[in-house]
Motif scaffolding. Structure first.
Motif, mmCIF file in Angstrom:
data_model
loop_
_atom_site.group_PDB
_atom_site.id
_atom_site.type_symbol
_atom_site.label_atom_id
_atom_site.label_comp_id
_atom_site.label_asym_id
_atom_site.label_seq_id
_atom_site.Cartn_x
_atom_site.Cartn_y
_atom_site.Cartn_z
ATOM 1 N N ASN A 222 100.167 21.039 37.804
ATOM 2 C CA ASN A 222 100.708 21.587 36.556
ATOM 3 C C ASN A 222 102.145 21.129 36.348
ATOM 4 O O ASN A 222 102.529 20.744 35.236
ATOM 5 C CB ASN A 222 100.632 23.117 36.551
ATOM 6 C CG ASN A 222 99.221 23.616 36.440
ATOM 7 O OD1 ASN A 222 98.421 23.100 35.663
ATOM 8 N ND2 ASN A 222 98.886 24.624 37.232
ATOM 9 N N THR B 128 104.024 21.380 32.943
ATOM 10 C CA THR B 128 103.867 22.819 32.706
ATOM 11 C C THR B 128 103.853 23.554 34.045
ATOM 12 O O THR B 128 102.799 23.977 34.523
ATOM 13 C CB THR B 128 102.571 23.130 31.922
ATOM 14 O OG1 THR B 128 101.467 22.581 32.636
ATOM 15 C CG2 THR B 128 102.612 22.593 30.517
ATOM 16 N N SER C 261 104.062 26.331 36.980
ATOM 17 C CA SER C 261 103.692 27.736 37.092
ATOM 18 C C SER C 261 104.961 28.554 37.303
ATOM 19 O O SER C 261 105.846 28.144 38.047
ATOM 20 C CB SER C 261 102.743 27.923 38.280
ATOM 21 O OG SER C 261 101.631 27.087 38.154
ATOM 22 N N ASP D 96 102.819 28.094 30.973
ATOM 23 C CA ASP D 96 103.155 28.531 29.616
ATOM 24 C C ASP D 96 101.956 28.639 28.675
ATOM 25 O O ASP D 96 101.834 29.648 27.967
ATOM 26 C CB ASP D 96 104.233 27.630 29.008
ATOM 27 C CG ASP D 96 105.605 27.881 29.613
ATOM 28 O OD1 ASP D 96 105.843 28.985 30.150
ATOM 29 O OD2 ASP D 96 106.454 26.967 29.548
ATOM 30 N N PRO D 97 101.048 27.652 28.613
ATOM 31 C CA PRO D 97 99.920 27.796 27.685
ATOM 32 C C PRO D 97 99.038 29.013 27.997
ATOM 33 O O PRO D 97 98.575 29.705 27.088
ATOM 34 C CB PRO D 97 99.132 26.496 27.859
ATOM 35 C CG PRO D 97 100.100 25.520 28.415
ATOM 36 C CD PRO D 97 101.053 26.326 29.253
ATOM 37 N N THR D 98 98.834 29.280 29.276
ATOM 38 C CA THR D 98 98.038 30.451 29.662
ATOM 39 C C THR D 98 98.783 31.730 29.313
ATOM 40 O O THR D 98 98.200 32.686 28.796
ATOM 41 C CB THR D 98 97.702 30.407 31.168
ATOM 42 O OG1 THR D 98 96.994 29.192 31.431
ATOM 43 C CG2 THR D 98 96.872 31.599 31.594
ATOM 44 N N ARG E 165 100.980 32.195 26.920
ATOM 45 C CA ARG E 165 100.924 32.398 25.458
ATOM 46 C C ARG E 165 99.542 32.880 25.014
ATOM 47 O O ARG E 165 99.428 33.767 24.170
ATOM 48 C CB ARG E 165 101.304 31.123 24.725
ATOM 49 C CG ARG E 165 102.785 30.819 24.754
ATOM 50 C CD ARG E 165 103.166 29.694 23.798
ATOM 51 N NE ARG E 165 102.501 28.437 24.084
ATOM 52 C CZ ARG E 165 102.951 27.500 24.917
ATOM 53 N NH1 ARG E 165 104.097 27.698 25.555
ATOM 54 N NH2 ARG E 165 102.286 26.390 25.105
ATOM 55 N N THR E 166 98.496 32.304 25.575
ATOM 56 C CA THR E 166 97.132 32.672 25.180
ATOM 57 C C THR E 166 96.795 34.106 25.571
ATOM 58 O O THR E 166 96.149 34.821 24.808
ATOM 59 C CB THR E 166 96.109 31.708 25.819
ATOM 60 O OG1 THR E 166 96.391 30.386 25.363
ATOM 61 C CG2 THR E 166 94.682 32.077 25.465
ATOM 62 N N HIS F 207 99.053 36.529 26.497
ATOM 63 C CA HIS F 207 100.164 37.464 26.309
ATOM 64 C C HIS F 207 99.622 38.778 25.761
ATOM 65 O O HIS F 207 98.724 38.789 24.920
ATOM 66 C CB HIS F 207 101.195 36.868 25.338
ATOM 67 C CG HIS F 207 102.281 37.825 25.008
ATOM 68 N ND1 HIS F 207 102.267 38.574 23.855
ATOM 69 C CD2 HIS F 207 103.397 38.176 25.677
ATOM 70 C CE1 HIS F 207 103.345 39.337 23.826
ATOM 71 N NE2 HIS F 207 104.041 39.116 24.927
ATOM 72 N N TYR G 98 94.413 37.334 31.689
ATOM 73 C CA TYR G 98 93.729 36.066 31.964
ATOM 74 C C TYR G 98 92.639 36.275 33.026
ATOM 75 O O TYR G 98 91.481 35.868 32.854
ATOM 76 C CB TYR G 98 94.723 35.004 32.432
ATOM 77 C CG TYR G 98 94.062 33.793 33.041
ATOM 78 C CD1 TYR G 98 93.423 32.844 32.241
ATOM 79 C CD2 TYR G 98 94.056 33.603 34.418
ATOM 80 C CE1 TYR G 98 92.802 31.739 32.811
ATOM 81 C CE2 TYR G 98 93.442 32.501 34.988
ATOM 82 C CZ TYR G 98 92.813 31.572 34.187
ATOM 83 O OH TYR G 98 92.187 30.486 34.746
#
Length: 160
Positions: A102, A107, A109, A117-119, A121-122, A124, A145
Motif C-alpha cells: 500500500n 496509500t 496504512s 485512505d480509500p478504505t 473514506r468508504t 467512515h 470495514y
C-alpha cells in the motif's frame, strides 16, 4: 414511597450504577431488570457516545468507538478491537506503515488499525472525525470495514 418500594428502588439505583461502569452494551440486556417492559416504556435517551466522557487513551477510544458502533449497528467487542489494535499499531494512533505494498502504491496504512485512505473514506462513520489518525474515527471506520468484509472485527485474526 412505600416501605416495600424502597428496597426495589435501591436495587435499581445499584443496577444503573453498575451498568454505567460496565459500558453501553450491558444496558440493552438489563432493561427488563430495571422496570422497562417495552421499548415505549422508557423515555428516549441521548445517544451514549454523545453524552459520555471517555478518557483520552486506548481504553477510552475503544469504549467510545463501541458506543458509536452500537448506535450504528456495527458489531464488535472490546477484546476484538484491542487485539487487532495491538497487532496493527501497538496502540499508537500516529502509526504509519511506509514499507508494504500500500505504501509503495502511495496509500500507506495509518492509525491504530492501519487503514488506508480509500478504505477510511468508504467506511467512515458519520459523526466521527474525517482524520484517519483520529483514534475513534480510525477504530470505527476499520470496524465498519471489517463488519462489511468479515462480519465483525472479532473475526479478523491477521492483517486485513
Amino acid at each position: 414511597m412505600s416501605a416495600a418500594a424502597q428496597p426495589r428502588r435501591a436495587r435499581t439505583k445499584r443496577l444503573v450504577r453498575t451498568l454505567a461502569v460496565a459500558g453501553t452494551g450491558a444496558a440493552m440486556f438489563a432493561l427488563p431488570l430495571i422496570g422497562a417492559t417495552s421499548a415505549s416504556a422508557a423515555p428516549a435517551a441521548k445517544p451514549a457516545a454523545a453524552s459520555a466522557v471517555y478518557p483520552n487513551n486506548l481504553d477510552g477510544w475503544i469504549r467510545q468507538s463501541l458506543a458509536i458502533m452500537a448506535e450504528k449497528g456495527i458489531p464488535g467487542t472490546y477484546n476484538g478491537i484491542h487485539r487487532n489494535v495491538m497487532r496493527e499499531s501497538s496502540g499508537n494512533p500516529l502509526a504509519i506503515n511506509d514499507w508494504d505494498v500500500n505504501a509503495v502504491n502511495g496509500t500507506p496504512s495509518k492509525g491504530l488499525l492501519q487503514v488506508i485512505d480509500p478504505t477510511f473514506r468508504t467506511y467512515h462513520v458519520a459523526g466521527t472525525s474525517f482524520d484517519p489518525y483520529n483514534p475513534v474515527a480510525n477504530i470505527t471506520a476499520a470496524c465498519n470495514y471489517a463488519y462489511h468484509r468479515y462480519g465483525s472485527i472479532d473475526n479478523v485474526n491477521g492483517p486485513y
